[in-house]
Design a protein around this motif. Structure first.
Motif, PDB file in Angstrom:
ATOM      1  N   ILE A 205       6.510   5.725   7.335  1.00  0.00           N
ATOM      2  CA  ILE A 205       6.008   4.413   6.960  1.00  0.00           C
ATOM      3  C   ILE A 205       6.648   4.033   5.637  1.00  0.00           C
ATOM      4  CG2 ILE A 205       3.975   3.074   6.327  1.00  0.00           C
ATOM      5  CD1 ILE A 205       2.326   4.900   8.093  1.00  0.00           C
ATOM      6  N   LEU A 206       7.156   2.833   5.535  1.00  0.00           N
ATOM      7  CA  LEU A 206       7.753   2.386   4.283  1.00  0.00           C
ATOM      8  C   LEU A 206       6.663   2.110   3.255  1.00  0.00           C
ATOM      9  CD1 LEU A 206      10.654   0.052   5.433  1.00  0.00           C
ATOM     10  CD2 LEU A 206      10.851   2.156   4.106  1.00  0.00           C
ATOM     11  N   GLU A 207       6.792   2.777   2.109  1.00  0.00           N
ATOM     12  CA  GLU A 207       5.825   2.645   1.032  1.00  0.00           C
ATOM     13  C   GLU A 207       6.554   2.480  -0.294  1.00  0.00           C
ATOM     14  OE1 GLU A 207       3.626   6.297   1.226  1.00  0.00           O
ATOM     15  OE2 GLU A 207       2.135   5.447   2.602  1.00  0.00           O
ATOM     16  N   PRO A 208       5.887   1.931  -1.306  1.00  0.00           N
ATOM     17  CA  PRO A 208       6.506   1.839  -2.629  1.00  0.00           C
ATOM     18  C   PRO A 208       6.684   3.229  -3.242  1.00  0.00           C
ATOM     19  CG  PRO A 208       4.612   0.353  -2.438  1.00  0.00           C
ATOM     20  CD  PRO A 208       4.562   1.260  -1.262  1.00  0.00           C
ATOM     21  N   THR A 209       7.757   3.401  -3.994  1.00  0.00           N
ATOM     22  CA  THR A 209       7.915   4.624  -4.780  1.00  0.00           C
ATOM     23  C   THR A 209       6.929   4.580  -5.942  1.00  0.00           C
ATOM     24  OG1 THR A 209       9.619   3.547  -6.131  1.00  0.00           O
ATOM     25  CG2 THR A 209      10.361   4.822  -4.214  1.00  0.00           C
ATOM     26  N   LEU A 210       6.620   5.737  -6.494  1.00  0.00           N
ATOM     27  CA  LEU A 210       5.680   5.787  -7.610  1.00  0.00           C
ATOM     28  C   LEU A 210       6.292   5.260  -8.901  1.00  0.00           C
ATOM     29  CD1 LEU A 210       3.900   9.221  -7.029  1.00  0.00           C
ATOM     30  CD2 LEU A 210       2.880   6.944  -6.861  1.00  0.00           C
TER      31      LEU A 210
ATOM     32  N   PRO B 267       0.796  -1.232   0.000  1.00  0.00           N
ATOM     33  CA  PRO B 267       0.000   0.000   0.000  1.00  0.00           C
ATOM     34  C   PRO B 267       0.826   1.277   0.000  1.00  0.00           C
ATOM     35  CG  PRO B 267       0.024  -0.984   2.193  1.00  0.00           C
ATOM     36  CD  PRO B 267       0.711  -1.957   1.290  1.00  0.00           C
ATOM     37  N   ARG B 268       0.285   2.265  -0.689  1.00  0.00           N
ATOM     38  CA  ARG B 268       0.831   3.616  -0.678  1.00  0.00           C
ATOM     39  C   ARG B 268      -0.348   4.575  -0.483  1.00  0.00           C
ATOM     40  NH1 ARG B 268       5.274   6.739  -2.844  1.00  0.00           N
ATOM     41  NH2 ARG B 268       4.574   8.874  -3.279  1.00  0.00           N
ATOM     42  N   VAL B 269      -0.335   5.296   0.620  1.00  0.00           N
ATOM     43  CA  VAL B 269      -1.403   6.242   0.921  1.00  0.00           C
ATOM     44  C   VAL B 269      -1.243   7.469   0.042  1.00  0.00           C
ATOM     45  CG1 VAL B 269      -2.380   7.767   2.684  1.00  0.00           C
ATOM     46  CG2 VAL B 269      -1.711   5.428   3.277  1.00  0.00           C
ATOM     47  N   GLU B 270      -2.322   7.844  -0.649  1.00  0.00           N
ATOM     48  CA  GLU B 270      -2.273   8.945  -1.591  1.00  0.00           C
ATOM     49  C   GLU B 270      -2.615  10.293  -0.959  1.00  0.00           C
ATOM     50  OE1 GLU B 270      -1.462   8.640  -5.261  1.00  0.00           O
ATOM     51  OE2 GLU B 270      -0.463   7.212  -3.946  1.00  0.00           O
ATOM     52  N   ASP B 271      -3.558  10.292  -0.023  1.00  0.00           N
ATOM     53  CA  ASP B 271      -3.995  11.539   0.592  1.00  0.00           C
ATOM     54  C   ASP B 271      -4.735  11.216   1.885  1.00  0.00           C
ATOM     55  OD1 ASP B 271      -6.609  10.678  -0.149  1.00  0.00           O
ATOM     56  OD2 ASP B 271      -6.357  11.617  -2.111  1.00  0.00           O
ATOM     57  N   LYS B 272      -5.390  12.205   2.446  1.00  0.00           N
ATOM     58  CA  LYS B 272      -6.144  12.010   3.688  1.00  0.00           C
ATOM     59  C   LYS B 272      -7.625  11.766   3.422  1.00  0.00           C
ATOM     60  CE  LYS B 272      -3.006  14.642   6.635  1.00  0.00           C
ATOM     61  NZ  LYS B 272      -2.859  15.765   7.595  1.00  0.00           N
ATOM     62  N   ASN B 273      -7.955  11.433   2.183  1.00  0.00           N
ATOM     63  CA  ASN B 273      -9.347  11.187   1.800  1.00  0.00           C
ATOM     64  C   ASN B 273      -9.606   9.710   1.514  1.00  0.00           C
ATOM     65  OD1 ASN B 273     -10.157  13.945   1.910  1.00  0.00           O
ATOM     66  ND2 ASN B 273      -9.080  14.289  -0.025  1.00  0.00           N
ATOM     67  N   SER B 274      -8.898   8.853   2.212  1.00  0.00           N
ATOM     68  CA  SER B 274      -9.068   7.397   2.133  1.00  0.00           C
ATOM     69  C   SER B 274      -8.618   6.798   0.813  1.00  0.00           C
ATOM     70  CB  SER B 274     -10.535   7.007   2.402  1.00  0.00           C
ATOM     71  OG  SER B 274     -10.948   7.477   3.662  1.00  0.00           O
ATOM     72  N   ASN B 275      -7.835   7.532   0.031  1.00  0.00           N
ATOM     73  CA  ASN B 275      -7.348   6.994  -1.237  1.00  0.00           C
ATOM     74  C   ASN B 275      -6.000   6.307  -1.041  1.00  0.00           C
ATOM     75  OD1 ASN B 275      -9.458   7.943  -3.040  1.00  0.00           O
ATOM     76  ND2 ASN B 275      -8.702   9.997  -2.587  1.00  0.00           N
ATOM     77  N   MET B 276      -5.932   5.077  -1.482  1.00  0.00           N
ATOM     78  CA  MET B 276      -4.738   4.260  -1.308  1.00  0.00           C
ATOM     79  C   MET B 276      -4.515   3.434  -2.566  1.00  0.00           C
ATOM     80  SD  MET B 276      -4.079   1.412   1.690  1.00  0.00           S
ATOM     81  CE  MET B 276      -5.131   0.122   0.983  1.00  0.00           C
TER      82      MET B 276
END
Length: 289
Positions: A176-181, A149-158
């Motif tokens: 938090i470790l997330e994938p790069t784009l 998972p990569r959290v996109e914003d604070k509007n529940s978009n992942m």
């Protein structure tokens, strides 16, 4: 040694012997790293979608959820570290030895966060990332595809993006470790929503669970929104339903009761605890024979 780059372009060198380093990195970086603020209550899917008018029943339901979250967080905070470690090992062993894991080619999972007191997934992630074969002419092909998972914003978009090594991960602004784009070649990383093959297995976190499939998240609605969107995709593509498994400590399971839910909450098919695999849906019961 592995190198991770933070959002501020600071390189961090870490030993890769065990993925426990991930949790250490987050905790050291900030006392409140990967805090519950990642999923702000004011932006949950159900709240945003249904707050146009006051509904006493929904208001009571949200109060119940809030109360349950507080109780479970307190229990997790007071959980004995030795017991936690024992259950982490046992839960991951159940997953790694399960036929539904071994036979899965495309897996969506998560990297556990110590500050959130999530069930450890270090061995699971390491197993998937090391599960590859080298073809002729040095071409490397993964036996299993892993999406994180990569959290996109604070509007529940992942998003769930494909990774093939630890080098594909960066520390987010919330540690938090997330994938790069994009990958090392500058190409957009594969999004599971645009993948040509369906996901076989989802391994998801949560705060509390019941034995009827109910899952209580951390109020942000990220997983529920993503899973709803993926369910729409598989209907459109006429793909088979993936197995949705939640990892849970024993104290996170609400015995003999149902977690209050809304139509926006996505149930899980099965639970994995230190005691083993607990099937709930008909999809999960297929793996018990």
């Amino acid at each position: 040694m592995l190198r991770f780059r933070t959002s501020g372009n600071v390189d961090i060198m870490v030993h890769a012997a065990k993925l426990v380093f991930i949790n250490h990195l987050r905790t050291v970086a900030s006392p409140s790293s990967c805090s519950a603020n990642l999923r702000p209550p004011s932006t949950s899917t159900s709240t945003r979608s249904m707050n146009t008018s006051f509904d006493p029943q929904l208001h009571h339901l949200f109060q119940q959820k809030h109360s349950l979250r507080s109780k479970v967080r307190t229990s997790l905070k007071n959980m004995d570290p030795i017991l936690k470690s024992q259950q982490d090992d046992a839960i991951q062993r159940v997953v790694l030895e399960a036929p539904w894991f071994k036979n899965s080619s495309n897996i969506c999972a998560y990297i556990s966060c110590d500050a959130l007191r999530e069930v450890d997934t270090s061995r699971i992630v390491s197993n998937i990332l090391s599960n590859y074969k080298t073809e002729d002419q040095g071409h490397v092909q993964m036996k299993k595809r892993l999406y994180l998972p990569r959290v996109e914003d604070k509007n529940s978009n992942m998003k769930m993006l494909k990774v093939s090594s630890y080098d594909d991960l960066v520390l987010s602004s919330m540690n938090i470790l997330e994938p790069t784009l994009v990958d090392s070649s500058g190409n957009p990383r594969e999004d599971v929503m645009q993948a040509t093959d369906p996901v076989d297995l989802f391994i998801v976190p949560g705060l509390a669970f019941d034995k009827f499939g109910g899952r209580l998240g951390r109020s942000g609605g990220y997983y529920d929104m993503f899973l709803k969107n993926y369910q729409e995709l598989i209907k459109k593509k006429n793909w088979k339903q993936p197995l949705l498994v939640a990892l849970s400590y024993s104290l996170q399971i609400i015995e003999n009761e149902r977690i209050p839910t809304t139509p926006y909450d996505v149930p899980v098919d099965a639970l994995v605890t230190a005691s083993g695999f607990i099937p709930i849906s008909s999809v999960a019961f297929k793996y018990c024979h």
